[in-house]
Design a protein around this motif. Sequence first.
Motif, PDB file in Angstrom:
ATOM      1  N   VAL A  96       0.764  -1.113   0.174  1.00  0.00           N
ATOM      2  CA  VAL A  96       0.146   0.206  -0.026  1.00  0.00           C
ATOM      3  C   VAL A  96       0.940   1.257   0.039  1.00  0.00           C
ATOM      4  O   VAL A  96       1.915   1.224   0.815  1.00  0.00           O
ATOM      5  N   GLY A  97       0.657   2.220  -0.878  1.00  0.00           N
ATOM      6  CA  GLY A  97       1.056   3.473  -0.581  1.00  0.00           C
ATOM      7  C   GLY A  97       2.458   3.618  -1.448  1.00  0.00           C
ATOM      8  O   GLY A  97       2.999   4.745  -1.166  1.00  0.00           O
ATOM      9  N   GLN A  98       2.695   2.560  -1.885  1.00  0.00           N
ATOM     10  CA  GLN A  98       4.519   2.674  -2.750  1.00  0.00           C
ATOM     11  C   GLN A  98       4.456   2.526  -4.158  1.00  0.00           C
ATOM     12  O   GLN A  98       5.202   1.521  -4.822  1.00  0.00           O
ATOM     13  N   GLU A  99       3.257   2.937  -4.948  1.00  0.00           N
ATOM     14  CA  GLU A  99       3.291   2.690  -6.320  1.00  0.00           C
ATOM     15  C   GLU A  99       4.437   3.100  -7.061  1.00  0.00           C
ATOM     16  O   GLU A  99       4.734   2.410  -8.180  1.00  0.00           O
ATOM     17  N   HIS A 100       5.190   4.183  -6.667  1.00  0.00           N
ATOM     18  CA  HIS A 100       6.402   4.306  -7.429  1.00  0.00           C
ATOM     19  C   HIS A 100       7.276   3.506  -7.360  1.00  0.00           C
ATOM     20  O   HIS A 100       8.373   3.414  -8.262  1.00  0.00           O
TER      21      HIS A 100
ATOM     22  N   PRO B 167      10.593   4.940   6.194  1.00  0.00           N
ATOM     23  CA  PRO B 167      10.228   4.741   7.519  1.00  0.00           C
ATOM     24  C   PRO B 167       9.757   3.484   7.851  1.00  0.00           C
ATOM     25  O   PRO B 167       9.451   2.616   7.065  1.00  0.00           O
ATOM     26  N   ARG B 168       9.726   3.129   9.258  1.00  0.00           N
ATOM     27  CA  ARG B 168       9.312   1.562   9.601  1.00  0.00           C
ATOM     28  C   ARG B 168       7.865   1.360   9.088  1.00  0.00           C
ATOM     29  O   ARG B 168       7.164   2.071   9.112  1.00  0.00           O
ATOM     30  N   GLY B 169       7.802   0.224   8.602  1.00  0.00           N
ATOM     31  CA  GLY B 169       6.606  -0.427   8.586  1.00  0.00           C
ATOM     32  C   GLY B 169       5.699   0.126   7.480  1.00  0.00           C
ATOM     33  O   GLY B 169       4.457  -0.049   7.225  1.00  0.00           O
ATOM     34  N   THR B 170       6.547   0.392   6.324  1.00  0.00           N
ATOM     35  CA  THR B 170       5.879   0.764   5.106  1.00  0.00           C
ATOM     36  C   THR B 170       6.265  -0.087   4.071  1.00  0.00           C
ATOM     37  O   THR B 170       5.893   0.342   2.765  1.00  0.00           O
ATOM     38  N   GLY B 171       6.862  -1.380   4.274  1.00  0.00           N
ATOM     39  CA  GLY B 171       6.690  -2.616   3.327  1.00  0.00           C
ATOM     40  C   GLY B 171       8.196  -2.587   2.752  1.00  0.00           C
ATOM     41  O   GLY B 171       7.961  -3.326   1.530  1.00  0.00           O
ATOM     42  N   LYS B 172       9.009  -2.421   3.339  1.00  0.00           N
ATOM     43  CA  LYS B 172      10.426  -2.589   2.592  1.00  0.00           C
ATOM     44  C   LYS B 172      10.758  -4.348   2.641  1.00  0.00           C
ATOM     45  O   LYS B 172      11.185  -4.524   1.532  1.00  0.00           O
TER      46      LYS B 172
ATOM     47  N   LYS C  42       7.843   5.769   1.348  1.00  0.00           N
ATOM     48  CA  LYS C  42       7.297   6.941   1.842  1.00  0.00           C
ATOM     49  C   LYS C  42       6.276   6.759   2.862  1.00  0.00           C
ATOM     50  O   LYS C  42       5.916   5.458   3.056  1.00  0.00           O
ATOM     51  N   ARG C  43       6.172   7.525   3.745  1.00  0.00           N
ATOM     52  CA  ARG C  43       4.803   7.171   4.814  1.00  0.00           C
ATOM     53  C   ARG C  43       3.823   7.010   4.032  1.00  0.00           C
ATOM     54  O   ARG C  43       3.203   7.773   3.119  1.00  0.00           O
ATOM     55  N   ILE C  44       2.901   6.366   4.582  1.00  0.00           N
ATOM     56  CA  ILE C  44       1.427   5.937   3.846  1.00  0.00           C
ATOM     57  C   ILE C  44       0.463   6.824   4.295  1.00  0.00           C
ATOM     58  O   ILE C  44       0.449   7.242   5.536  1.00  0.00           O
TER      59      ILE C  44
ATOM     60  N   GLY D 143       2.765   4.330   8.979  1.00  0.00           N
ATOM     61  CA  GLY D 143       3.450   2.695   9.265  1.00  0.00           C
ATOM     62  C   GLY D 143       1.982   1.903   9.120  1.00  0.00           C
ATOM     63  O   GLY D 143       1.307   2.024  10.111  1.00  0.00           O
ATOM     64  N   MET D 144       2.284   1.102   8.180  1.00  0.00           N
ATOM     65  CA  MET D 144       0.881  -0.083   8.293  1.00  0.00           C
ATOM     66  C   MET D 144       1.361  -0.950   9.345  1.00  0.00           C
ATOM     67  O   MET D 144       0.184  -1.290   9.843  1.00  0.00           O
ATOM     68  N   ARG D 145       2.313  -1.289   9.675  1.00  0.00           N
ATOM     69  CA  ARG D 145       2.585  -2.416  10.705  1.00  0.00           C
ATOM     70  C   ARG D 145       2.089  -1.839  11.908  1.00  0.00           C
ATOM     71  O   ARG D 145       1.247  -2.604  12.721  1.00  0.00           O
ATOM     72  N   ASP D 146       2.418  -0.592  12.179  1.00  0.00           N
ATOM     73  CA  ASP D 146       1.975   0.094  13.448  1.00  0.00           C
ATOM     74  C   ASP D 146       0.458   0.127  13.683  1.00  0.00           C
ATOM     75  O   ASP D 146      -0.083  -0.246  14.684  1.00  0.00           O
ATOM     76  N   ALA D 147      -0.204   0.585  12.501  1.00  0.00           N
ATOM     77  CA  ALA D 147      -1.750   0.588  12.327  1.00  0.00           C
ATOM     78  C   ALA D 147      -2.136  -0.828  12.468  1.00  0.00           C
ATOM     79  O   ALA D 147      -3.160  -0.917  13.330  1.00  0.00           O
ATOM     80  N   LEU D 148      -1.696  -2.011  12.161  1.00  0.00           N
ATOM     81  CA  LEU D 148      -2.438  -3.243  12.371  1.00  0.00           C
ATOM     82  C   LEU D 148      -2.052  -3.756  13.609  1.00  0.00           C
ATOM     83  O   LEU D 148      -3.088  -4.556  14.233  1.00  0.00           O
TER      84      LEU D 148
END
Length: 568
Positions: free
Chosen positions: A19-23, A46-51, A176-178, A213-218
């Motif tokens: 999510v949020g890293q289409e580029h 940032p952490r939790g953004t899908g790296k 980038k941040r989601i 951060g998606m991981r923090d959100a979940l």
Amino acid sequence: MSYQALYRVWRPQQFIDVVGQEHVTKTLQNALLQQKISHAYLFSGPRGTGKTSAAKILAKAVNCEKSPTNEPCNECSSCKGITDGSIPDVIEIDAASNNGVEEIRDIRDKVKYAPSSVKYKVYIVDEVHMLSIGAFNALLKTLEEPPKHVIFILATTEPHKIPLTIISRCQRFDFKRITAQAIVNRMKLIVDESGVNYEDQALQIVARAAEGGMRDALSLLDQAISFSQDQVTVEDALTVTGSVSQGFLNQLALAVNEKEVAQGLEALEELLFQGKDPSRFIEDFILYYRDMLLFKTAPNLEESLDRVMIDGTFQELADKIDHEEIFKLIEVLNKAQQDMRFTNHPRIFLEVSIVKLCQLETKKQISDSAELEELVKKITQLETELREIKQNGVVVNEETQATPQKKAQRTSRKGFQAPVGKINEVLKQATKTDLNVVKGCWGEMLGRLVHKQMRSQAALLNEAEPVAASTAAFIISFKYEIHCQMAMDNMNFLTAISSLIQELTGKNLQIIGVPEDQWHNIRESFLSNHRDDLPEQEGQEGLESQKDEPIVSEALKLFGDDLVEIKD
């Protein structure tokens, strides 16, 4: 352990799920289809953004049995083996705990061996910035020219700590941040699939608390689901995240706007009684006013709001509070936040800041009231002066009905002519004490002119100074004749100066202007004609009081009174 956290269960398995890293995903998909796979990648962000998730998806895509493809099929033995970790050719390394030279040398020695199960051997090094300098140096040559069957994927949250020699050997992708809305959409998909009941606003609170951060959100969503009974409510989300409710912030902001100190302190007491952290609250309150300022200046940027969800109460408050007041409110809160970091009693600073916020508007109203009273006083004074000017003008027109036009023509031909008669009358009554009174307030008067946005009037006085004064009038000497003429022809200028001088000295003094060259002639002529009968006037006092000084008396003996000019 049968239960798995939501962020593990719903880890993306395809690029479309990131999510949020289409580029990033679009570039990698195109490279896979065109078979332009690099030997080394650097994923930073940032952490939790899908790296790490993107790294594993890339490892599956290059080794998928259906390659070249832009997405792993997740059905072949290679994809399944990489997903469950049973294929040894995809190696995940935690650089935080394996950051020594020996570990990197071990990798360098094993790189030359071909993969046993899939096409490419993939090394995923997480938190690569934790490697030591020696480890980076050991990795350097291998990273630049690895065997054709090896791909390195480095992931980090702090790319500035990685040597440039490493970065230059990799294709870098910045995650980038989601956005909060993208996080909310993903969480809605997850809770709908899981059959969990929820309130939409609760997901908004969780998304904003995750800070991109998606991981923090979940993880927060997982906690909220466990905390709730049958439905994830707004109160559940606020409790889990430690945030302050929008209603409470609106309530406190309303108390500040209405200057209700008691109401504001009662609300704060209730908040602290519920166990909220003062530091977290003051951060929320700063973000609340920041969002209000952003909403007032750019209402269409709703996605950029960090803390606020726009409702009727918030919009009503935003209409009441102007920009300048928001700046002051944020300034007070920011100062309190800084002070709270260095104290064992943050609650005291928080309460003091609330009191200050409630008193800001009161001070402003008092200031406005004083300014209004001063403005009314000035208007009354101006009306009186205007009435006197009109009355004097009628008398002059009756006495000299045929002469004004000729006088104006003569003035325009010869330039500005100082009123010698009026100047002589002032000099007859002038004393050094009166002059010192005017000079003493001259700088303050110029400052007030500038403060009142009358810079053009103040500019006329840059090369001017008071040179004589009596109890009824004072004389201003201008260096340039044109400035003198402009000043004396400007009624607003004369009125403003007279008003300010009256405020500062308590005397209503008439203003007479004279060019500097004319002033010297008029003064010398006056002194020579009235030298014997001016015991206390400006000219005699200025001369006689200094004759007793040794240097002056010696000069008078040598050259005589006619050639000696004494300047104060």
